[in-house]
Design a protein around this motif. Sequence first.
Motif: not given
Length: 435
Positions: A49, A62, A66, A137, A180, A183, A187-188, A191
């Motif tokens: 994280r 984050v 995620i 979500k 969640i 997010i 962010d996705l 990562c």
Amino acid sequence: MVEKFEVRSLQETYYQTTLKNGLRVVIVPKPHYYKTYAMFTTDYGSIDRTFRPLGKKETVTVPDGIAHFLEHKMFEEEWGDVFHTFGEQGASANAYTSFTKTAYLFSSTQEIKKNIVTLLDFVQHPYFTKESVEKEKGIIAQEIRMYDDNPDWEVFFHLLRNLYSDHPVKIDIAGTTESIYEITREDLYMCYETFYHPSNMMLVIVGNVDVDEMMALVRENQEKKSFPKAEPLERIIPTEQKEAVRANTTKRMSVNTPQCLIGWKIAPPNDTGKELLAYELKMDMLLEAIFGPGAGHYEKLYEEGLIDDSFAFEFTMDRTFSFISVGGDTPQPVKLEERIGEIVQQVKENGIPKKDLERVRKKMIGSFLKKFNSLEFIANQYTRYAFSGMNIFDVVPILENMDVTDVLELLHDVFDPSTKSSSYIVPKKSEEENE
């Protein structure tokens, strides 16, 4: 160059290579099997994280959950759902996220080449829209609430929160309904770009395949794609205190029989490779010798009515954390914890007969050889060991040459009362009791 390894003790042969982009490819041919199982895994899980994103200088933290969220979103492409494609090609596909890994997999008896290409292509082609992220979500929030109602899940994570003060292993893999919703699409992608680089991934194929043909297929697929230059991954894990956070927690749920799970936090060893693997096997052997069905302690607990077939024990060791957990359904959680404590103290004082350790060692060898009939076991365990710098094919040779008396030395390092905690799930009070 493709390397060939023959393991005589297992009568197995496997092949491995590392492609130019850093992807490790492992093939274990099983010519007498109808099915083929393939798993494409990234060394990235829920504990990652806080890290330095690819191409950035500063670290970020984050939202929790995620990695699991990303796993959900990867199956969606512009043209539709990847599950449908696998189904049309005769394959059963799935995925999972753990504390340290995210894996995408399929099993099939047909169209193996097509399915391998589909597996590689969808995992290496992220497609997230703001609308689809928002929609997901609600789906994941529902999944989280479902796990909140699962006593097995709750007793486990309450134990981890009792044991760990700062390490993110105490955080639910899926995150929380609050985290969640923090997010974002950005962010996705951040990562994904950091942790889904081929150099941080592994493809394992086990089944009835032609090795040369399959290696050529994967290499051709990867050479068509471009990836940024690999950078060393910088993951930040907080320093964890030695002691457990609290001695016990109790949660009331809609259950008929209470549950009790007892755990000891253990500092991860500094060993690597075969030494690390030997340590894990010794820990497994120690627990089996103390709590296994062949041990006298198990029999006594069963006769006393404190345990049933749900009773289990496990040593969990992964990147930056390790712990022991023992327990199951029991009508008397407090009494079971007391008896487990007495058993541990007795073993510390009297040790374990060598003949019992030898019996366990032989049992572990037999059990491991039997598991090698499972393609899923080989792929999953090869990946787990490899990301930790170990090799699944070293297990039997290490067990065969192990001095079982070395196992007793571990008693000095584990079962420290200051690192121990327990988690209870008990039935909700009746209306009469609440009055």
